[in-house]
Design a protein around this motif. Sequence first.
Motif, PDB file in Angstrom:
ATOM      1  N   LEU A   1     -14.442 -56.735 -18.583  1.00  0.00           N
ATOM      2  CA  LEU A   1     -14.582 -55.912 -17.377  1.00  0.00           C
ATOM      3  C   LEU A   1     -15.805 -54.994 -17.396  1.00  0.00           C
ATOM      4  O   LEU A   1     -16.409 -54.750 -16.342  1.00  0.00           O
ATOM      5  N   PRO A   2     -16.209 -54.446 -18.570  1.00  0.00           N
ATOM      6  CA  PRO A   2     -17.434 -53.630 -18.568  1.00  0.00           C
ATOM      7  C   PRO A   2     -18.671 -54.356 -18.066  1.00  0.00           C
ATOM      8  O   PRO A   2     -19.619 -53.721 -17.583  1.00  0.00           O
ATOM      9  N   LEU A   3     -18.692 -55.684 -18.169  1.00  0.00           N
ATOM     10  CA  LEU A   3     -19.836 -56.430 -17.652  1.00  0.00           C
ATOM     11  C   LEU A   3     -19.972 -56.256 -16.144  1.00  0.00           C
ATOM     12  O   LEU A   3     -21.082 -56.229 -15.607  1.00  0.00           O
ATOM     13  N   ALA A   4     -18.832 -56.159 -15.458  1.00  0.00           N
ATOM     14  CA  ALA A   4     -18.852 -56.015 -14.003  1.00  0.00           C
ATOM     15  C   ALA A   4     -18.834 -54.567 -13.564  1.00  0.00           C
ATOM     16  O   ALA A   4     -19.253 -54.245 -12.455  1.00  0.00           O
ATOM     17  N   MET A   5     -18.338 -53.676 -14.434  1.00  0.00           N
ATOM     18  CA  MET A   5     -18.187 -52.276 -14.058  1.00  0.00           C
ATOM     19  C   MET A   5     -19.295 -51.381 -14.597  1.00  0.00           C
ATOM     20  O   MET A   5     -19.765 -50.481 -13.911  1.00  0.00           O
ATOM     21  N   PHE A  44     -13.160 -63.547 -11.660  1.00  0.00           N
ATOM     22  CA  PHE A  44     -12.139 -62.557 -11.379  1.00  0.00           C
ATOM     23  C   PHE A  44     -12.546 -61.186 -11.920  1.00  0.00           C
ATOM     24  O   PHE A  44     -12.225 -60.149 -11.334  1.00  0.00           O
ATOM     25  N   VAL A  45     -13.259 -61.205 -13.052  1.00  0.00           N
ATOM     26  CA  VAL A  45     -13.824 -59.961 -13.581  1.00  0.00           C
ATOM     27  C   VAL A  45     -14.724 -59.313 -12.528  1.00  0.00           C
ATOM     28  O   VAL A  45     -14.667 -58.091 -12.307  1.00  0.00           O
ATOM     29  N   PHE A  46     -15.512 -60.136 -11.842  1.00  0.00           N
ATOM     30  CA  PHE A  46     -16.437 -59.590 -10.843  1.00  0.00           C
ATOM     31  C   PHE A  46     -15.781 -59.412  -9.476  1.00  0.00           C
ATOM     32  O   PHE A  46     -16.394 -58.847  -8.571  1.00  0.00           O
ATOM     33  N   ILE A  47     -14.557 -59.902  -9.336  1.00  0.00           N
ATOM     34  CA  ILE A  47     -13.775 -59.571  -8.141  1.00  0.00           C
ATOM     35  C   ILE A  47     -13.165 -58.185  -8.302  1.00  0.00           C
ATOM     36  O   ILE A  47     -13.222 -57.345  -7.406  1.00  0.00           O
ATOM     37  N   LEU A  48     -12.598 -57.938  -9.477  1.00  0.00           N
ATOM     38  CA  LEU A  48     -11.916 -56.671  -9.722  1.00  0.00           C
ATOM     39  C   LEU A  48     -12.883 -55.554 -10.120  1.00  0.00           C
ATOM     40  O   LEU A  48     -12.739 -54.406  -9.680  1.00  0.00           O
ATOM     41  N   GLY A  49     -13.879 -55.880 -10.962  1.00  0.00           N
ATOM     42  CA  GLY A  49     -14.741 -54.851 -11.541  1.00  0.00           C
ATOM     43  C   GLY A  49     -15.538 -54.027 -10.550  1.00  0.00           C
ATOM     44  O   GLY A  49     -15.445 -52.784 -10.553  1.00  0.00           O
ATOM     45  N   PRO A  50     -16.348 -54.661  -9.679  1.00  0.00           N
ATOM     46  CA  PRO A  50     -17.176 -53.862  -8.753  1.00  0.00           C
ATOM     47  C   PRO A  50     -16.378 -52.954  -7.823  1.00  0.00           C
ATOM     48  O   PRO A  50     -16.718 -51.771  -7.700  1.00  0.00           O
ATOM     49  N   PRO A  51     -15.315 -53.462  -7.142  1.00  0.00           N
ATOM     50  CA  PRO A  51     -14.583 -52.526  -6.285  1.00  0.00           C
ATOM     51  C   PRO A  51     -13.872 -51.428  -7.064  1.00  0.00           C
ATOM     52  O   PRO A  51     -13.734 -50.303  -6.579  1.00  0.00           O
ATOM     53  N   LEU A  52     -13.432 -51.742  -8.295  1.00  0.00           N
ATOM     54  CA  LEU A  52     -12.802 -50.713  -9.118  1.00  0.00           C
ATOM     55  C   LEU A  52     -13.805 -49.623  -9.484  1.00  0.00           C
ATOM     56  O   LEU A  52     -13.526 -48.424  -9.339  1.00  0.00           O
ATOM     57  N   ALA A  53     -15.002 -50.042  -9.953  1.00  0.00           N
ATOM     58  CA  ALA A  53     -16.033 -49.066 -10.315  1.00  0.00           C
ATOM     59  C   ALA A  53     -16.493 -48.283  -9.090  1.00  0.00           C
ATOM     60  O   ALA A  53     -16.618 -47.046  -9.137  1.00  0.00           O
ATOM     61  N   ALA A  54     -16.754 -48.990  -7.990  1.00  0.00           N
ATOM     62  CA  ALA A  54     -17.231 -48.313  -6.779  1.00  0.00           C
ATOM     63  C   ALA A  54     -16.160 -47.404  -6.198  1.00  0.00           C
ATOM     64  O   ALA A  54     -16.452 -46.299  -5.726  1.00  0.00           O
ATOM     65  N   GLY A  55     -14.900 -47.856  -6.230  1.00  0.00           N
ATOM     66  CA  GLY A  55     -13.809 -47.047  -5.696  1.00  0.00           C
ATOM     67  C   GLY A  55     -13.597 -45.771  -6.491  1.00  0.00           C
ATOM     68  O   GLY A  55     -13.425 -44.690  -5.911  1.00  0.00           O
ATOM     69  N   VAL A  56     -13.614 -45.880  -7.820  1.00  0.00           N
ATOM     70  CA  VAL A  56     -13.457 -44.695  -8.665  1.00  0.00           C
ATOM     71  C   VAL A  56     -14.643 -43.756  -8.474  1.00  0.00           C
ATOM     72  O   VAL A  56     -14.484 -42.529  -8.388  1.00  0.00           O
ATOM     73  N   LEU A 115     -17.724 -44.588 -15.122  1.00  0.00           N
ATOM     74  CA  LEU A 115     -18.338 -45.019 -16.373  1.00  0.00           C
ATOM     75  C   LEU A 115     -17.385 -44.802 -17.547  1.00  0.00           C
ATOM     76  O   LEU A 115     -17.291 -45.647 -18.445  1.00  0.00           O
ATOM     77  N   ALA A 116     -16.657 -43.698 -17.548  1.00  0.00           N
ATOM     78  CA  ALA A 116     -15.686 -43.434 -18.617  1.00  0.00           C
ATOM     79  C   ALA A 116     -14.565 -44.463 -18.600  1.00  0.00           C
ATOM     80  O   ALA A 116     -14.124 -44.946 -19.663  1.00  0.00           O
ATOM     81  N   LEU A 117     -14.087 -44.826 -17.407  1.00  0.00           N
ATOM     82  CA  LEU A 117     -13.031 -45.833 -17.295  1.00  0.00           C
ATOM     83  C   LEU A 117     -13.501 -47.180 -17.824  1.00  0.00           C
ATOM     84  O   LEU A 117     -12.745 -47.911 -18.473  1.00  0.00           O
ATOM     85  N   THR A 118     -14.764 -47.494 -17.573  1.00  0.00           N
ATOM     86  CA  THR A 118     -15.342 -48.738 -18.077  1.00  0.00           C
ATOM     87  C   THR A 118     -15.237 -48.815 -19.597  1.00  0.00           C
ATOM     88  O   THR A 118     -14.821 -49.836 -20.155  1.00  0.00           O
ATOM     89  N   ALA A 119     -15.613 -47.735 -20.272  1.00  0.00           N
ATOM     90  CA  ALA A 119     -15.572 -47.711 -21.731  1.00  0.00           C
ATOM     91  C   ALA A 119     -14.143 -47.830 -22.249  1.00  0.00           C
ATOM     92  O   ALA A 119     -13.882 -48.534 -23.231  1.00  0.00           O
ATOM     93  N   LEU A 120     -13.208 -47.168 -21.586  1.00  0.00           N
ATOM     94  CA  LEU A 120     -11.812 -47.202 -22.017  1.00  0.00           C
ATOM     95  C   LEU A 120     -11.227 -48.604 -21.899  1.00  0.00           C
ATOM     96  O   LEU A 120     -10.572 -49.097 -22.832  1.00  0.00           O
TER      97      LEU A 120
END
Length: 407
Positions: free
Chosen positions: A26-30, A152-164, A174-179
């Motif tokens: 997921l960090p690849l997409a987030m 699916f990583v890039f389906i979930l990752g970008p909206p999750l990062a952008a939404g947060v 960025l912190a959520l990405t590392a976790l």
Amino acid sequence: MPSPYAELLRTPHGWPFSLAGFFARLPLAMGGLALFLLIADITDSYFVAGAVDATYILVGAFVAPGVAMLIDRHGQRRIIGPQITVHVLAIVTLLILAATDAPLWTFFPAAAVAGAALPVVGAAVRARWSFVLGNTPLLRTAYSWESVVDEFVFILGPPLAAGVAASVGAPSALALTALIGASGTAAFLAQRSTEPDPRPESRLGGRLAIAYPGMPSVVLVMAMLGVVFAGVEVTVIATARENGSVAAAGIVLAIWSVSSMASGLVIGSMHRLPGLHVQLVAGAAITTLLLAPLVAVHSLPGIAMVLFVAGAGVSPALIAGFALAARLVPASALTQSLTWTSTAIGVGFALGSPASGWLVDEISIGAGFWVAIAAGLTATVAAALGVRSTSHEYTDPGETANRSPQV
């Protein structure tokens, strides 16, 4: 689910390491998107944000093949474990720099360390499938499955990062990405039974995977596809910010990935397909052709519609690229070749991100799409010119390699 996938997921210990690999990826997409948004908020410049993002991605891409050689020699757990630890510490450093209004130049070395220490888990997961399945028809299905997981990583990752980022702030994204990355990687490495055996006899100074016939062509095509992805992502983000909705960018990018994921599922379930070298050319050409209308579309709904259609060509090209990378090299260079392929996409993304950002800043928002289309044309030409070198399979009578079957 088509029967080949059901059979694949019945493989002992298969789905647990694939699931852990999903979270580890997921960090690849987030990560890149969260870092881009963080720097864009600080500097209000897409070019500078793209430059820091490019540092993060490029350094990781150049380091990754050497790390892959170490993984082939010493095993995944002994190398990836320390990597993810350093990565998390570098992300923490970036967050501290942002919170303390540190000089802009300090973000570059921190981003470089974070990128260098981000494990290329996708290659490690594919190496595990190769180790578990050997030279069986299911291996092609496994590569298709992992390409679907990537999507699916890039389906979930970008909206999750952008939404947060939109609701809480880019530092939280960025912190959520590392976790998430640390947790997924730990779960992946804990599964020892599927880890490929180390090959301590392989020499670090030996032949690089990219030096085998056909590999330069595959790596170039994948790099150009990375530029395509960057051109689309940066331009979509810029369009969304101009419309006052950063979170919408993640949704639009996810729509693109949904289409690509669907085509990947279809490819993996088919029993008769053209040769991988032909599939690579066709995938690149279809992607480029279907992206062309973006130059005349300026609204987010319109862009989303075009990307939904254009996604049909993405997975076939990626699946062919990874399968060719596994087929063109000996087993002792498998992780390395898959890493070259993965990181080529990252290099392309790193080059395309500031290029697209500059066009968006200096010309117009929609101009960023020209980078994607030009790169798609280059990928198609490179794949076509490389057909002769990518149409063979590496053979060594003295080595029983686990590799993708001839298709």
